[in-house]
Enzyme design. Structure first.
Site, short mmCIF file in Angstrom:
data_model
loop_
_atom_site.label_atom_id
_atom_site.label_comp_id
_atom_site.label_asym_id
_atom_site.label_seq_id
_atom_site.Cartn_x
_atom_site.Cartn_y
_atom_site.Cartn_z
N GLU A 1 0.81 -1.22 0.00
CA GLU A 1 0.00 0.00 0.00
C GLU A 1 0.84 1.27 0.00
O GLU A 1 0.44 2.30 -0.53
CB GLU A 1 -0.95 0.00 1.20
CG GLU A 1 -2.06 -1.05 1.11
CD GLU A 1 -1.65 -2.42 1.66
OE1 GLU A 1 -0.46 -2.63 1.96
OE2 GLU A 1 -2.54 -3.28 1.79
N PHE B 1 -11.89 -7.55 13.37
CA PHE B 1 -10.82 -7.99 12.48
C PHE B 1 -10.44 -6.88 11.49
O PHE B 1 -11.30 -6.28 10.85
CB PHE B 1 -11.25 -9.25 11.72
CG PHE B 1 -10.21 -9.72 10.76
CD1 PHE B 1 -8.97 -10.17 11.21
CD2 PHE B 1 -10.43 -9.69 9.39
CE1 PHE B 1 -7.99 -10.59 10.32
CE2 PHE B 1 -9.46 -10.11 8.49
CZ PHE B 1 -8.23 -10.56 8.96
N GLN B 2 -9.16 -6.67 11.35
CA GLN B 2 -8.61 -5.64 10.44
C GLN B 2 -9.26 -4.28 10.65
O GLN B 2 -9.47 -3.53 9.71
CB GLN B 2 -8.71 -6.09 8.98
CG GLN B 2 -7.74 -7.23 8.66
CD GLN B 2 -7.54 -7.47 7.18
OE1 GLN B 2 -8.42 -7.21 6.37
NE2 GLN B 2 -6.37 -7.99 6.82
N LYS C 1 -17.60 -1.15 5.13
CA LYS C 1 -18.01 -2.09 4.10
C LYS C 1 -19.52 -2.09 3.89
O LYS C 1 -20.00 -2.24 2.77
CB LYS C 1 -17.54 -3.50 4.49
CG LYS C 1 -17.61 -4.51 3.37
CD LYS C 1 -17.02 -5.84 3.83
CE LYS C 1 -16.98 -6.85 2.69
NZ LYS C 1 -16.40 -8.13 3.14
N MET D 1 24.27 9.30 3.24
CA MET D 1 24.14 10.60 3.88
C MET D 1 24.39 10.49 5.39
O MET D 1 25.05 11.36 5.98
CB MET D 1 22.76 11.21 3.59
CG MET D 1 22.59 12.64 4.06
SD MET D 1 23.81 13.76 3.31
CE MET D 1 22.88 14.34 1.89
#
Lengths: 171, 575
Positions: B54, B116-117, B166, B474
């Site tokens: 993602e 969940f999630q 959802k 760096m």
């Protein structure tokens, strides 16, 4: 000052935020203040004439220079209509306190004398305690609470300031 | 014909079409299934690009937006899918890049129950978005999408997140898709510019003999490159840009001093130190530029043009603040200014250009600068250059001179490693016919290298140049200069064989580059391959340092142009 803070850093500020009445708006505003290290002393969220909006009155102490930034950042939030700092002389600033003190019959008269002087009302009375309700500017509330210190103050609650700008000014 | 009955997800897709969306960079998961389904059932023309992580999706949308000026859409699921976008959202937010991030969410009745999630992505992203929504009703979808697109790319752009439970995306949508917006608190500055402020700027300018125009990303966002050039030429004022402002003024122009700041050109930094007037056009005077705010241009007249009122006085105090769109402000200013007596100033700066040029030695080990400089020559300075973060980023900015707007894409504010590869993919989707050149370090490349799959699948002809010094260069440079060369956590031992790795993806052509003598040949071969991504693993000198350098938090006067012989103090004013 001995503790290293300056008068400017400890000066109290009253900020009024007019917001769209939408979920999350308080969290967004609180984050702006918290991220820049300002601790909110008092916060009043209330409805206004138009139910699509609400008003938050925030009282805090801190450096005025950084506070300008915070006000700008708050104003920038999509759900904030405006955010302004109020000076006492240009606005009506009121606060209410409820003070529950332990006072038996013998002490009650003195407590009522103090209440009377500050225009406070007795809103609850039992044999051993009483609750006084006082309204006014914050200095007045501070003074009354200080005087009530000779009693045992069992509990205390203050609403925090509410502010409206005087005359044609908008809050 | 009966009106098509849409569910929330289908309505969402139609709304995205109405906003002109061409690409969705996405990764599915439970809570997002209805939306992915709607991409099929609506037969939309929007192209779904399935990414590999993602974060990659966000940088692709970011690269697309920086390259085209148009927002793209990121579509992910709830929970970890949503939290994986946060780095990309921060990156876009810091650099004022428009982006719409749509996250699936648990059904409404389960929110707040550690389902969940489930992640409170609305709360988690609050400090890094321009605005965000948790949509509670299906019929709100058209309005929310409308508002989100309006907000993301107007005023000062920034990412907008839409969290979509959802059951909201699955429910029937009966609302009109052309919903009206309800944004009483959002007022991007009007095109009209305050005339009194413009006159004040013109008056201040008329007295200046050593002016500098500082041009930032805001000038690019507002499309003000023509106005910047016209103003500079009319005034005969030298121009410096910020890192993100590269391309807002042609770096080949006689009045250009390149970009300023921590690793900017010595002559740009010296010009800013010595100027009697500095006017920022769409920069935020950030800490990489001003060094030490209290000492920055302290005797000069300081002017700040920015669309965001909250930028005024944030870093430094200016004498004149102009809250306006850069293009509108410059247009308003143009008729009130005339040529300044800057001949001596320009001659003086030309001497600095001669004395402190950007340079590198081609002798010895292969130099990053050599590879970048040659890429600039071979692409005639016309490629869309995307960088990662670190030493190679600074050298890319120094040696890939930009004459064109929207051609130098780099994570400036956030400094997000792993940005280059996915952002280059997004840029190539946005500008399919142009050469897109990604410069990465070996560290940053490995942070998002899985997106090679995305590039390979779509046969994107991006050119990936890994400037491989086997170090986090760096940080190593800082450890050398400020920490007695104690290397800690910078040695990238065990780097994979990047050529073999690239060859594992079908259609990717990969090259090793080890000698200075081969730079031109290998780059030419990579540039000539257009049937898929080309990757070059350039084994460069391990311990080269980037100069000029202004130590963090120090005034620009403290700039060094070469390795100092004395031990330097640790920077304290900034990171």
């Amino acid at each position: 000052m001995s503790n290293g803070t300056t008068d400017a850093e400890t000066a109290a500020h009253t900020i009024s935020v007019y917001v769209a009445n939408k979920p999350g708006v308080l969290a967004r505003i609180a984050q702006v203040f918290a991220r820049r290290g300002y601790n909110i002393d008092a916060l009043v969220v209330s409805s206004v004439v138009d139910t699509h909006f609400s008003r938050m009155t925030i009282t805090l102490k801190g450096d005025p220079e950084g506070l300008d930034q915070v006000i700008q950042q708050t104003s920038k939030l999509i759900d904030v209509i405006r955010c302004v700092e109020h000076r006492d002389e240009e606005s009506v600033v009121k606060e209410m306190a409820l003070v529950k003190i332990a006072a038996d019959e013998a002490e009650r008269t003195l407590a009522l004398q103090i209440a009377d002087h500050f225009g406070a009302k007795t809103v609850d009375l039992t044999e051993s305690s009483m609750i006084l309700q006082v309204t006014g500017n914050s200095d007045k509330l501070d003074a009354m609470i200080r005087l009530l210190g000779r009693f045992k103050v069992i509990e205390l609650v203050r609403t925090g300031k509410v502010v409206l700008a005087r005359g044609d000014e908008v809050t | 014909m009966a009106k098509e009955q849409l569910d929330g997800a289908q309505a969402l897709i139609r709304c995205l079409e109405n906003e002109g969306v061409e690409h969705i960079f996405g990764y599915s998961g439970g809570a997002a299934i209805p939306i992915f389904d709607a991409i099929v059932t609506t037969k939309t023309k929007i192209k779904l690009v399935l990414v590999r992580h993602e974060q990659g999706a966000t940088h692709m949308a970011d690269g697309y937006a920086r390259a085209t000026g148009k927002p793209a859409v990121v579509l992910v699921t709830s929970g970890p899918g949503a939290t994986n976008t946060i780095t990309g959202i921060l990156t876009a937010h810091m650099d004022s890049v428009p982006m719409i991030v749509i996250t699936g969410q648990q059904i409404r009745s389960m929110i707040g129950k550690d389902a969940f999630q489930e992640a409170d992505i609305f709360g988690l992203t609050m400090p890094v978005v321009k605005h965000s929504y948790l949509v509670k009703s299906t019929n709100d979808i058209p309005r929310v999408v409308r508002e989100a697109f309006h907000i993301t790319n107007s005023g000062r752009p920034g990412p907008v997140l839409i969290d979509l439970p959802k059951d909201v995306s699955s429910g029937p949508c009966t609302a009109d898709l052309r919903a009206t917006m309800d944004l009483p608190g959002y007022r991007p500055p009007a095109a009209k510019v305050d005339a009194a402020i413009i006159h004040a700027i013109a008056k201040a300018m008329s007295k200046s003999v050593r002016p500098v125009l500082l041009v930032g990303h805001g000038a690019l966002i507002s499309g003000a490159w023509d106005e910047v050039r016209e103003l500079a030429e009319k005034l005969q004022a030298p121009v410096v840009t910020t890192l993100l402002g590269k391309g807002a003024f042609p770096e080949s122009h006689a009045l250009s001093l390149g970009w300023m700041g921590m690793h900017g050109t010595a002559y740009a930094n010296k010009a800013v130190v010595e100027c009697d007037l500095i006017m920022s056009i769409g920069s935020r005077y950030d800490d990489r530029i001003v060094g030490q705010p209290a000492k920055f241009c302290k005797d000069a007249t300081r002017i700040h043009i920015d669309i965001d009122p909250a930028e005024m006085g944030k870093m430094i105090r200016c004498h004149i603040h102009c809250v306006a769109d850069a293009k509108a402000a410059l247009k308003a200013l143009m008729p009130h200014v005339s040529r300044l007596k800057t001949d001596a100033w320009i001659a003086h700066l030309a001497e600095y250009k001669r004395r402190y040029p950007l340079h590198f030695k081609k002798k010895g080990g292969l130099k990053m600068q050599h590879v970048i400089d040659e890429a600039w020559r071979l692409t005639e300075g016309k490629a869309v250059v995307v960088t990662d973060v670190g030493q190679h980023q600074m050298w890319a900015a120094q040696f890939y001179r930009s004459d064109h707007p929207h051609n130098f894409l780099s994570s400036g504010g956030a400094g997000t490693m792993g940005f280059a590869l996915p952002a280059a993919i997004g840029a190539q989707f946005g500008r399919p016919k142009e050469t897109v050149l990604a410069f990465c370090g070996d560290g940053g490349f490995q942070m998002t290298m899985f997106e090679l799959a995305t590039a390979a699948i779509h046969r994107l002809p991006i050119k990936i140049v890994i400037l491989n010094n086997h170090y986090l260069g760096m940080v190593r440079q800082w450890q050398e200069l400020f920490y007695d060369d104690r290397k800690s956590g910078v040695d990238l031992l065990g780097n994979p064989d990047f050529v073999k790795l690239a060859q594992a993806f079908e259609g990717v052509k990969a090259f090793n580059l080890k000698r200075g003598a081969d730079v031109r040949k290998i780059l030419s071969r990579a540039l000539a391959y257009n049937d898929g991504p080309a990757l070059i693993n350039a084994e460069v000198e391990k311990t080269d340092n980037v100069y000029p350098m202004v130590p963090a938090g120090r005034p620009l006067e403290d700039m060094i142009v070469e390795r100092p012989r004395y031990k330097m103090e640790k920077p304290t004013g900034s990171t």
